[in-house]
Design a protein around this motif. Sequence first.
Motif, mmCIF file in Angstrom:
data_model
loop_
_atom_site.group_PDB
_atom_site.id
_atom_site.type_symbol
_atom_site.label_atom_id
_atom_site.label_comp_id
_atom_site.label_asym_id
_atom_site.label_seq_id
_atom_site.Cartn_x
_atom_site.Cartn_y
_atom_site.Cartn_z
ATOM 1 N N SER A 1 0.834 -1.195 0.000
ATOM 2 C CA SER A 1 0.000 0.000 0.000
ATOM 3 C C SER A 1 0.876 1.255 0.000
ATOM 4 O O SER A 1 0.600 2.213 -0.728
ATOM 5 N N SER A 2 1.943 1.231 0.771
ATOM 6 C CA SER A 2 2.861 2.374 0.831
ATOM 7 C C SER A 2 3.585 2.568 -0.493
ATOM 8 O O SER A 2 3.802 3.705 -0.936
ATOM 9 N N PHE B 1 -6.081 5.746 -4.787
ATOM 10 C CA PHE B 1 -6.726 4.972 -3.728
ATOM 11 C C PHE B 1 -5.735 4.203 -2.863
ATOM 12 O O PHE B 1 -6.097 3.210 -2.246
ATOM 13 N N ALA B 2 -4.484 4.612 -2.840
ATOM 14 C CA ALA B 2 -3.474 3.949 -2.016
ATOM 15 C C ALA B 2 -3.126 4.861 -0.848
ATOM 16 O O ALA B 2 -3.114 6.086 -0.982
ATOM 17 N N THR C 1 3.381 -0.105 -9.805
ATOM 18 C CA THR C 1 2.514 1.065 -9.934
ATOM 19 C C THR C 1 3.192 2.143 -10.764
ATOM 20 O O THR C 1 2.543 2.779 -11.602
ATOM 21 N N ALA C 2 4.483 2.355 -10.552
ATOM 22 C CA ALA C 2 5.206 3.354 -11.341
ATOM 23 C C ALA C 2 5.169 2.995 -12.826
ATOM 24 O O ALA C 2 4.979 3.862 -13.681
#
Length: 103
Positions: free
Chosen positions: A46-47, A56-57, A87-88
């Motif tokens: 999450s981080s 939404f994180a 994610t990146a």
Amino acid sequence: MRIRGWQVALALVAHLALAACTSTTDALIERGFDPAYAEGYDHGCSSGKDAAGGFFAEAQKDPDRYGNDSQYTQGWDAGFAKCRRDTAAMVRDARLRHPSGED
């Protein structure tokens, strides 16, 4: 047989709903990981998503456990690295596919 767009969308929604039924923590524990590692991984993930600009994180870290519980720390570090990288890449891909035109 021809598959229509709404059928694909419905199948995708159903798949995502089923995937959401099991948390990352539960899934890792079911695969044999230590519960502390699994919870650390979930928090780190999450981080990592948050650090990479994911929607939404929310960053999460238990400061009392990180550094004191080796399983939690290892899980957090692994989750952070993997999810930040993934994610990146997703954010970069989205920007390349849909440039905003802003410099």
